[in-house]
Design an enzyme around this catalytic site. Structure first.
Site, PDB file in Angstrom:
ATOM      1  N   SER A  20      11.192  -1.392  -3.696  1.00 18.39           N
ATOM      2  CA  SER A  20      11.761  -2.532  -4.319  1.00 18.39           C
ATOM      3  C   SER A  20      11.546  -1.944  -5.916  1.00 18.39           C
ATOM      4  O   SER A  20      11.203  -0.888  -6.268  1.00 18.39           O
ATOM      5  CB  SER A  20      10.928  -3.881  -4.126  1.00 18.39           C
ATOM      6  OG  SER A  20       9.643  -3.464  -4.506  1.00 18.39           O
ATOM      7  N   ASP A  41       6.513   3.367   0.455  1.00 18.66           N
ATOM      8  CA  ASP A  41       5.827   2.200  -0.212  1.00 18.66           C
ATOM      9  C   ASP A  41       4.782   1.663   1.083  1.00 18.66           C
ATOM     10  O   ASP A  41       4.709   2.277   2.157  1.00 18.66           O
ATOM     11  CB  ASP A  41       6.963   1.235  -0.164  1.00 18.66           C
ATOM     12  CG  ASP A  41       6.967   0.135  -1.092  1.00 18.66           C
ATOM     13  OD1 ASP A  41       7.553   0.174  -2.240  1.00 18.66           O
ATOM     14  OD2 ASP A  41       5.930  -0.653  -1.051  1.00 18.66           O
ATOM     15  N   ASP A  67      -0.233   3.946   1.846  1.00 15.34           N
ATOM     16  CA  ASP A  67      -0.926   3.621   0.752  1.00 15.34           C
ATOM     17  C   ASP A  67      -1.219   4.613   0.013  1.00 15.34           C
ATOM     18  O   ASP A  67      -2.138   5.821   0.612  1.00 15.34           O
ATOM     19  CB  ASP A  67      -2.058   2.769   1.336  1.00 15.34           C
ATOM     20  CG  ASP A  67      -2.755   2.028   0.441  1.00 15.34           C
ATOM     21  OD1 ASP A  67      -3.133   2.794  -0.733  1.00 15.34           O
ATOM     22  OD2 ASP A  67      -3.786   1.095   0.728  1.00 15.34           O
ATOM     23  N   ASN A  94       5.649   6.935  -8.701  1.00 17.76           N
ATOM     24  CA  ASN A  94       6.040   5.521  -9.044  1.00 17.76           C
ATOM     25  C   ASN A  94       5.187   4.619  -8.830  1.00 17.76           C
ATOM     26  O   ASN A  94       5.136   3.479  -9.414  1.00 17.76           O
ATOM     27  CB  ASN A  94       7.494   5.248  -8.814  1.00 17.76           C
ATOM     28  CG  ASN A  94       8.046   4.134  -9.210  1.00 17.76           C
ATOM     29  OD1 ASN A  94       8.234   3.464 -10.512  1.00 17.76           O
ATOM     30  ND2 ASN A  94       8.017   3.203  -8.056  1.00 17.76           N
ATOM     31  N   TYR A 164      -5.431  -1.323 -16.413  1.00 20.75           N
ATOM     32  CA  TYR A 164      -3.778  -0.706 -15.930  1.00 20.75           C
ATOM     33  C   TYR A 164      -3.489   0.177 -17.215  1.00 20.75           C
ATOM     34  O   TYR A 164      -3.104   1.266 -17.021  1.00 20.75           O
ATOM     35  CB  TYR A 164      -2.942  -1.989 -16.151  1.00 20.75           C
ATOM     36  CG  TYR A 164      -1.438  -1.523 -15.977  1.00 20.75           C
ATOM     37  CD1 TYR A 164      -0.786  -1.219 -14.678  1.00 20.75           C
ATOM     38  CD2 TYR A 164      -0.793  -1.371 -16.963  1.00 20.75           C
ATOM     39  CE1 TYR A 164       0.394  -0.769 -14.477  1.00 20.75           C
ATOM     40  CE2 TYR A 164       0.910  -0.766 -16.650  1.00 20.75           C
ATOM     41  CZ  TYR A 164       1.142  -0.736 -15.829  1.00 20.75           C
ATOM     42  OH  TYR A 164       2.600  -0.285 -15.346  1.00 20.75           O
ATOM     43  N   LYS A 168      -3.004   4.363 -16.902  1.00 20.79           N
ATOM     44  CA  LYS A 168      -1.796   4.842 -16.986  1.00 20.79           C
ATOM     45  C   LYS A 168      -1.979   5.901 -17.992  1.00 20.79           C
ATOM     46  O   LYS A 168      -1.259   6.995 -18.194  1.00 20.79           O
ATOM     47  CB  LYS A 168      -0.734   3.660 -17.677  1.00 20.79           C
ATOM     48  CG  LYS A 168      -0.075   2.727 -16.723  1.00 20.79           C
ATOM     49  CD  LYS A 168       0.678   3.787 -15.464  1.00 20.79           C
ATOM     50  CE  LYS A 168       1.155   2.635 -14.523  1.00 20.79           C
ATOM     51  NZ  LYS A 168       2.152   3.354 -13.407  1.00 20.79           N
TER      52      LYS A 168
END
Length: 262
Positions: A20, A41, A67, A94, A164, A168
């Site tokens: 998605s 995914d 996963d 991603n 997060y 990143k």
């Protein structure tokens, strides 16, 4: 840019988190260039829908649930790609996200399991997937690894929580080090730092939680005055995956409408 310039036809790509949102847009963009795409995914229904959409358009795709935080599942994903397509030329790391709106919480307000999962998916997953494709790419002396980071890891972001952002930022350090180590083998490693992109339910949920005034103020900080689209990130992925970017490795490309400039 036409397919003849992109030189992507016949390549094989794994795109994690492509059931998605942004990952789906990336997978569709690559498929349109005649790249065979493995849709990966944790959402089986999402995988099935994207695979069906790509095939209905006349392109090639296969699905594999994975996963990215689990080494065995990652190895199985890569093995599935090799069995199905015979090679792996492109890896797009991603898979990510926070799973919760951590942006309005400080460190002590975030449960351990939530921030640990955030770091595992975004950073550990990138490392595991890269390690899994490395032997094959080294043997073939060719590969394109593209890590989808975030402006929260490179600068700051009103939409990102601290863990997060930390994960990143770790992706970016990993990108540079792997580009250094893998360059002699003909393997390119680059990163993209998207700004505010209208992609996926989490981002939409967090965006809509802001008041109209808050959203207006956030947009004022972006010179182009709008959110980005998944397709605008996908086009940069396509460029980095192609031979057109033949002298770019270890780079981080900002796609944020001018919100931050370095």
């Amino acid at each position: 840019m036409g397919r003849d310039k992109m030189k992507l036809e016949g390549r094989v790509a794994i795109v994690t988190g492509s059931g998605s949102g942004l990952g789906k847009a990336i997978a569709l963009s690559l498929a349109e260039e005649r790249v065979s795409v493995l849709i990966s995914d944790i959402d089986i229904k999402g995988i099935q829908k994207v695979v069906a959409e790509i095939r209905e358009a006349g392109y090639t795709a296969h699905g594999a649930r994975c996963d990215v935080t689990k080494p065995r599942e990652v190895q199985r994903m890569v093995s599935t790609c090799l069995k199905q397509f015979g090679q792996v030329d492109i890896l797009v790391n991603n898979a990510g996200g926070e799973g919760a709106d951590m942006g309005n919480k400080f460190l002590e307000g975030i449960p351990y399991k939530d921030w640990q999962r955030t770091i595992d998916v975004n950073l550990k997953g990138t490392i595991l997937c890269t390690m899994a494709v490395m032997p094959h790419m080294i043997q073939r002396k060719y590969g394109k690894i593209i890590n989808i980071s975030s402006q929260g890891g490179r600068y700051t972001s009103e939409m990102a929580g601290p863990y997060y952002a930390a994960a990143k930022a770790g992706q970016l350090g990993f990108t540079r080090q792997m580009a250094l180590k893998l360059g002699p083998y003909g393997i390119y490693v680059n990163a993209i730092t998207p700004g505010l992109i209208s992609s996926g339910p989490r981002v939409q949920r967090v965006w809509l939680k802001r008041t109209e005034e808050q959203r207006r103020e956030m947009l004022k900080k972006i010179p182009l005055g709008r959110l980005g689209t998944p397709e605008e990130i996908a086009s940069v992925v396509k460029f980095l995956a192609s031979d057109t970017s033949s002298y770019i490795t270890g780079a981080t490309i900002d796609v944020n409408g001018g919100r931050y400039m370095s």
